[in-house]
Design an enzyme around this catalytic site. Structure first.
Site: not given
Length: 209
Positions: A85, A149, A168
């Site tokens: 991410e 998250c 992730h």
């Protein structure tokens, strides 16, 4: 002269919803078994899926360890790859946590920026890891999901001034097992540290010119 050991903090999440066993924490435990080499002090933590705990715990981890890098790992039921991410988002948190709570403001940090990018070049990390020929696919994302998250990532990026990362992972067996995820995490974090060191070396060179 011996180089000082670097502190690296890696977190996974506890159970929530359909994830009675959270693949992120299983992967982090596998990473702990493998380690990150003699030059790194690895500290791992399981984080409950609770907004208020995250708001208290993440700054405390930064304060306690003064880490070179903090990497948060979460599970995504939609993921089929290991996903890096790029950024965390401040607003849009409407989903209830394990305590049936969500922030009244629906944001991480009131008056904070809309999003914060990691200072780590995730594209470079993804390319480097892909060239290693692991049996795990690694991809990039700019949307960590507006749940715990994303909330954790933004909180950590804000506190650590961008020296944070989020990975992730898919649920166990869809398609990767715990060992594959642990080895992928180790490779990813080693490359992240390499990219960070290279970037800091470039900054140091510029300052000396």
């Amino acid at each position: 002269m011996e180089q000082p050991r670097k502190a690296v903090v890696v977190t996974g999440f506890g159970p929530f919803g359909e994830h009675a066993v959270n693949a992120s924490w299983i992967a982090v435990q596998e990473l702990e078994k493998l380690g990150l080499g003699d030059s790194v002090d690895l500290h791992v933590y399981e984080i409950p899926v609770e907004y208020q705990t995250v708001q208290r715990l993440i700054p405390a981890l930064w304060e306690k360890h003064s880490p070179q890098l903090v990497v948060h790992v979460g599970v995504s039921g939609m993921a089929t790859t290991v996903t890096l991410e790029k950024c965390g988002h401040n607003k849009g948190y409407k989903g209830l946590d394990n305590c049936r709570f969500c922030p009244g403001s629906q944001c991480c940090v009131e008056d904070g920026p809309e999003s914060i990018d990691s200072i780590i070049d995730m594209d470079a990390v993804c390319k480097r890891v892909t060239t290693l020929g692991l049996d795990v696919s690694v991809t990039i994302s700019q949307d960590a999901g507006r749940y715990l998250c994303d909330f954790t990532y933004y909180t950590s990026l804000y506190r650590g001034r961008g020296r944070s990362a989020f990975v992730h992972v898919p649920p166990l067996g869809k398609p990767y097992n715990a060992d594959q995820l642990g080895r992928a995490l180790r490779a990813i974090i080693e490359e992240m540290l390499g990219v960070l060191e290279q970037a800091e070396g470039d900054i140091s060179c510029c300052h000396q010119l």
